[in-house]
Design a protein around this motif. Sequence first.
Motif: not given
Length: 631
Positions: A359-368, A371-376, A379-384
Amino acid sequence: MGDVVQMHFTTPDYVIFALLLVASTCIGLFYALSGGRQRTTQEFLLADRSMSCLPVSLSLLATFQSAVAILGAPSEIYTYGTQYWFLGVSYFLGLLIPAHVFIPVFYRLRLTSAYEYLELRFNKTVRIMGTVTFIFQMVIYMGVVLYAPALALNAVTGFDLWGAVLAMGLVCTLYTTLGGLKAVIWTDVFQTIVMFAGQLAVIIVGAHQAGGMGEVWRKAMNGSRIASLDLNPDPTERHTFWTLGVGGVFLMLALYGVNQAQVQRYLSSRTEREAVMSCYVVFPCQQVVLCLGCLMGLVMFARYGEESPLDKGYVKTNDQMVLYFVMDVFRDLPGLPGLFVACLFSGALSTISSAFNSLATVTMEDLIKPYCPAMTEAKATLLSKGLALAYGLVCLTMAYVASLMGSVLQAAFSIFGMVGGPLLGLFCLGMFFPWANSTGAIVGLVAGLAMAFWIGIGNFVSRMAVPTPLLPIINATTMPLRGNMTTAVMTTLITSITAKPKPTGVQALYNLSYLWYSAHNSTTVVIVGLIVSLLTGPMKEKDLTPGTVYPVLGNLLFFLPERYREKLCCVTPLSHKPKAINTQPYQMAQESNGVAQHKEEEKIEKDKKDEERATPQPSCRLAHTVQETAL
């Protein structure tokens, strides 16, 4: 609980149960503090694509084997006999097709989420629809799969209900959030061993008390529990050879072909060959798991015969009956009941940890990320990690909701199962039919879900209208769990079915065996999707992303002239660029999937493109190369 005193756990039992939780937490902490320390999304979500065949295959097995499944299979065998054993026939094609069709396509496209494929093949709308459907399916399911076994355990042993739920939910959330997919896979390996040990202990001690396996078999034969081959083609019969052996294949494909939890494990493998081998290794393991469940049911019958604890009123549901049997067998053996409970909750842990991570994977990769291509990366790891933690807390919330649902609990299981078939149909539509377009995919998915809910809810309502004795919390025929990790065996939690006249018309559709649901609903998606695609203008070859269509038609229609087969293969040359999505190029050769090799792979791909520009080749020939490489 009838006239029998509730059986209770001893201190050694609690110690063994606590050791399971401590060991699982330690594995999570180890992977949080070692290696790359989960600093990248690649490591956190895909274990750095570094896993070998054995842990991946055992993790595939553990994800499939939930706590409800461990209680379900023995109950099915005890009540109806060994006909269910023929489900093992479906495992062969159910794992061979993913190994040689789905894995090569997903792996070479270098995906993280299975739903990325849907955007590559169709468009972003289809991808989001697939993702949202999967999230809906898993969120409803994961709380129930944690709560149901805890409820059964509490009813039989007095084991603290919310203590068990909170302990399992929080420990699982902790190691999934800290250790990422590596921790999930290695805890699955540990939990698989515990599951085998718990079931073997019950079978060995129970058979010994019954007078040996020979005596167990003799009593089962005398009690008509050893079933012969039932070749009845009627699809409304719950279990026949065709229902289990053919319908079960579609059920397995929904699990092992396109389910994000399983696809993520394939993609975490070091190489494509290791991913394919994991499917081969899980095949005998699944047969062993099926045999253990069946033997446990036979040992249970040898102990109680036709006078089940359920009939005597000692317990109220079939899943409680299995726990009662375990406590009865281990009555004078302190520690062993704790081993079986550890086995039971290993099943729950392995299932919900996979749910959190996927669920964390699909939310991160498909929904976030889109729409946030500039995310470092940091930050992406922390959000995951935050998403994994959030889904863990959602799981506990859903467990509480499940406690309020009462007899509607079976409907929650049904809703989970209804989604698997349509998602399988959506992937098959894209992978095997090159002329299918995005409009066809969307309408097909909606039609498949509508058909699934219509049959599922119709089945549920029609059965609720007919009074049945002691309707249990979980009822197999109203619970066709197909798109997930624990489906096949979970659906075996059953109730007594009274003889009734053969249904006709719509009622016959409502009485369709749950094992045919996946086939029926996925076929609905494909047929509707193809009709709509042909009416709205089929997909053109130039619009296809390379590597997204598996050339099955080109080989099946070998008898046609080559010019027709080229049109049917409809696979674009590799020089065609994917549009509106950032993905690695499709690899025609089998290469390692490590991060360090990206630049080398890009260079090889560039050289290939230069060669192709100089010498154009027919698209169908490329398609055959894909299949030859895969096989």
